[in-house]
Scaffold this motif. Structure first.
Motif, mmCIF file in Angstrom:
data_model
loop_
_atom_site.group_PDB
_atom_site.id
_atom_site.type_symbol
_atom_site.label_atom_id
_atom_site.label_comp_id
_atom_site.label_asym_id
_atom_site.label_seq_id
_atom_site.Cartn_x
_atom_site.Cartn_y
_atom_site.Cartn_z
ATOM 1 N N HIS A 84 0.607 -4.886 -5.869
ATOM 2 C CA HIS A 84 0.685 -5.908 -4.822
ATOM 3 C C HIS A 84 1.517 -7.101 -5.308
ATOM 4 O O HIS A 84 2.318 -7.658 -4.544
ATOM 5 C CB HIS A 84 -0.721 -6.353 -4.400
ATOM 6 C CG HIS A 84 -1.394 -5.370 -3.503
ATOM 7 N ND1 HIS A 84 -1.443 -5.512 -2.145
ATOM 8 C CD2 HIS A 84 -2.037 -4.213 -3.776
ATOM 9 C CE1 HIS A 84 -2.083 -4.497 -1.614
ATOM 10 N NE2 HIS A 84 -2.455 -3.690 -2.588
ATOM 11 N N ALA A 136 1.703 1.678 -3.537
ATOM 12 C CA ALA A 136 0.513 2.061 -4.294
ATOM 13 C C ALA A 136 0.144 3.528 -4.061
ATOM 14 O O ALA A 136 -0.250 4.226 -5.000
ATOM 15 C CB ALA A 136 -0.661 1.159 -3.923
ATOM 16 N N CYS A 137 0.282 3.991 -2.826
ATOM 17 C CA CYS A 137 -0.035 5.388 -2.530
ATOM 18 C C CYS A 137 0.930 6.332 -3.235
ATOM 19 O O CYS A 137 0.508 7.320 -3.844
ATOM 20 C CB CYS A 137 -0.017 5.639 -1.024
ATOM 21 S SG CYS A 137 -1.422 4.925 -0.167
ATOM 22 N N ARG A 191 -6.028 2.370 -13.211
ATOM 23 C CA ARG A 191 -5.498 2.588 -11.853
ATOM 24 C C ARG A 191 -5.883 1.435 -10.934
ATOM 25 O O ARG A 191 -5.088 1.012 -10.087
ATOM 26 C CB ARG A 191 -5.993 3.923 -11.288
ATOM 27 C CG ARG A 191 -5.289 5.126 -11.856
ATOM 28 C CD ARG A 191 -5.563 6.399 -11.058
ATOM 29 N NE ARG A 191 -6.968 6.692 -10.863
ATOM 30 C CZ ARG A 191 -7.737 7.338 -11.741
ATOM 31 N NH1 ARG A 191 -7.236 7.741 -12.882
ATOM 32 N NH2 ARG A 191 -9.005 7.598 -11.452
ATOM 33 N N ARG A 200 -3.098 -0.903 -9.148
ATOM 34 C CA ARG A 200 -3.033 -1.181 -7.707
ATOM 35 C C ARG A 200 -2.904 -2.681 -7.455
ATOM 36 O O ARG A 200 -2.119 -3.128 -6.615
ATOM 37 C CB ARG A 200 -4.260 -0.636 -7.006
ATOM 38 C CG ARG A 200 -4.198 -0.767 -5.506
ATOM 39 C CD ARG A 200 -5.387 -0.102 -4.865
ATOM 40 N NE ARG A 200 -5.278 -0.140 -3.424
ATOM 41 C CZ ARG A 200 -6.225 0.294 -2.623
ATOM 42 N NH1 ARG A 200 -7.329 0.810 -3.120
ATOM 43 N NH2 ARG A 200 -6.074 0.214 -1.321
ATOM 44 N N ARG A 224 4.115 6.967 -11.017
ATOM 45 C CA ARG A 224 2.756 6.727 -11.499
ATOM 46 C C ARG A 224 2.760 6.455 -13.002
ATOM 47 O O ARG A 224 2.107 5.533 -13.478
ATOM 48 C CB ARG A 224 1.830 7.899 -11.199
ATOM 49 C CG ARG A 224 0.463 7.646 -11.829
ATOM 50 C CD ARG A 224 -0.658 8.568 -11.427
ATOM 51 N NE ARG A 224 -0.364 9.961 -11.458
ATOM 52 C CZ ARG A 224 -1.011 10.854 -10.710
ATOM 53 N NH1 ARG A 224 -1.959 10.474 -9.888
ATOM 54 N NH2 ARG A 224 -0.707 12.117 -10.786
ATOM 55 N N GLU A 239 0.822 -1.212 0.000
ATOM 56 C CA GLU A 239 0.000 0.000 0.000
ATOM 57 C C GLU A 239 0.857 1.263 0.000
ATOM 58 O O GLU A 239 0.459 2.276 -0.585
ATOM 59 C CB GLU A 239 -0.965 0.009 1.190
ATOM 60 C CG GLU A 239 -2.164 -0.880 0.995
ATOM 61 C CD GLU A 239 -2.956 -0.577 -0.268
ATOM 62 O OE1 GLU A 239 -3.304 0.593 -0.530
ATOM 63 O OE2 GLU A 239 -3.241 -1.523 -1.014
ATOM 64 N N ALA A 289 -1.852 4.887 -7.305
ATOM 65 C CA ALA A 289 -2.789 3.823 -7.666
ATOM 66 C C ALA A 289 -3.800 3.564 -6.560
ATOM 67 O O ALA A 289 -4.726 2.792 -6.755
ATOM 68 C CB ALA A 289 -2.024 2.538 -7.979
ATOM 69 N N ALA A 290 -3.629 4.195 -5.427
ATOM 70 C CA ALA A 290 -4.578 4.061 -4.323
ATOM 71 C C ALA A 290 -5.353 5.366 -4.201
ATOM 72 O O ALA A 290 -4.776 6.450 -4.312
ATOM 73 C CB ALA A 290 -3.839 3.770 -3.014
#
Length: 164
Positions: free
Chosen positions: A136, A63-64, A128, A132, A92, A60, A68-69
């Motif tokens: 992972h 991702a942030c 997006r 995300r 990104r 996460e 993507a979050a």
């Protein structure tokens, strides 16, 4: 025409340099194993994510930073989920570029993308969502220092073998 020929030669030389640098990196196999990553795209992902694994303790956090979050803001009873603007735009760009093309080569990615579109999301939002999910997977491969292996990707295996 001579200018185009010269430009093409320069592009080829740069691509060769990128391929040489990528091949020399210990994490190259991780990023080149991703579907439709190619040499330049894999090198871009590696350059933006880096090799300092402590920088992203969770998927996460990656991702942030990659945008993507979604960003959630809450005040009292009001909760708003919005597009994340404060991100590493280069990261990104690399992640979205990869995810946006991955659904053409990977059935799981295609299914996830289509599910997002079926829920009414436009193309950028669906990409997006897919990015995300890929983050992972990339993060796990990166932390374990193992290339992406579609045979170990449980969601892909469930999609390909629904009876199993």
């Amino acid at each position: 025409m001579a200018a185009l020929s010269e430009l093409r030669q320069q592009i080829t030389a740069l691509e060769d340099q990128i391929a040489d640098q990528l091949a020399a990196h210990p994490d190259a196999a991780i990023f080149t194993s991703l579907p439709r990553s190619g040499t330049v795209r894999a090198a871009r992902l590696l350059a933006e994510i880096g090799d300092a694994r402590g920088r992203f303790p969770t998927p996460e956090s990656l991702a942030c930073l990659a945008g993507a979050a979604p960003s959630t803001k809450q005040s009292g009873k009001v909760k708003v989920v919005t597009f994340r603007w404060a991100v590493d735009k280069q990261l990104r760009g690399a992640v979205i570029d990869f995810a946006g093309d991955s659904h053409r080569a990977n059935p799981w990615a295609a299914d996830l993308y289509q599910l997002a579109r079926d829920r009414g999301h436009d193309h950028p939002h669906a990409v997006r969502i897919l990015a995300r999910a890929w983050i992972h997977i990339i993060w796990r491969c990166w932390q374990d220092q193992q290339p992406y292996d579609p045979t170990k990707h449980r969601a892909l295996q469930r999609l390909q073998n629904p009876a199993a």
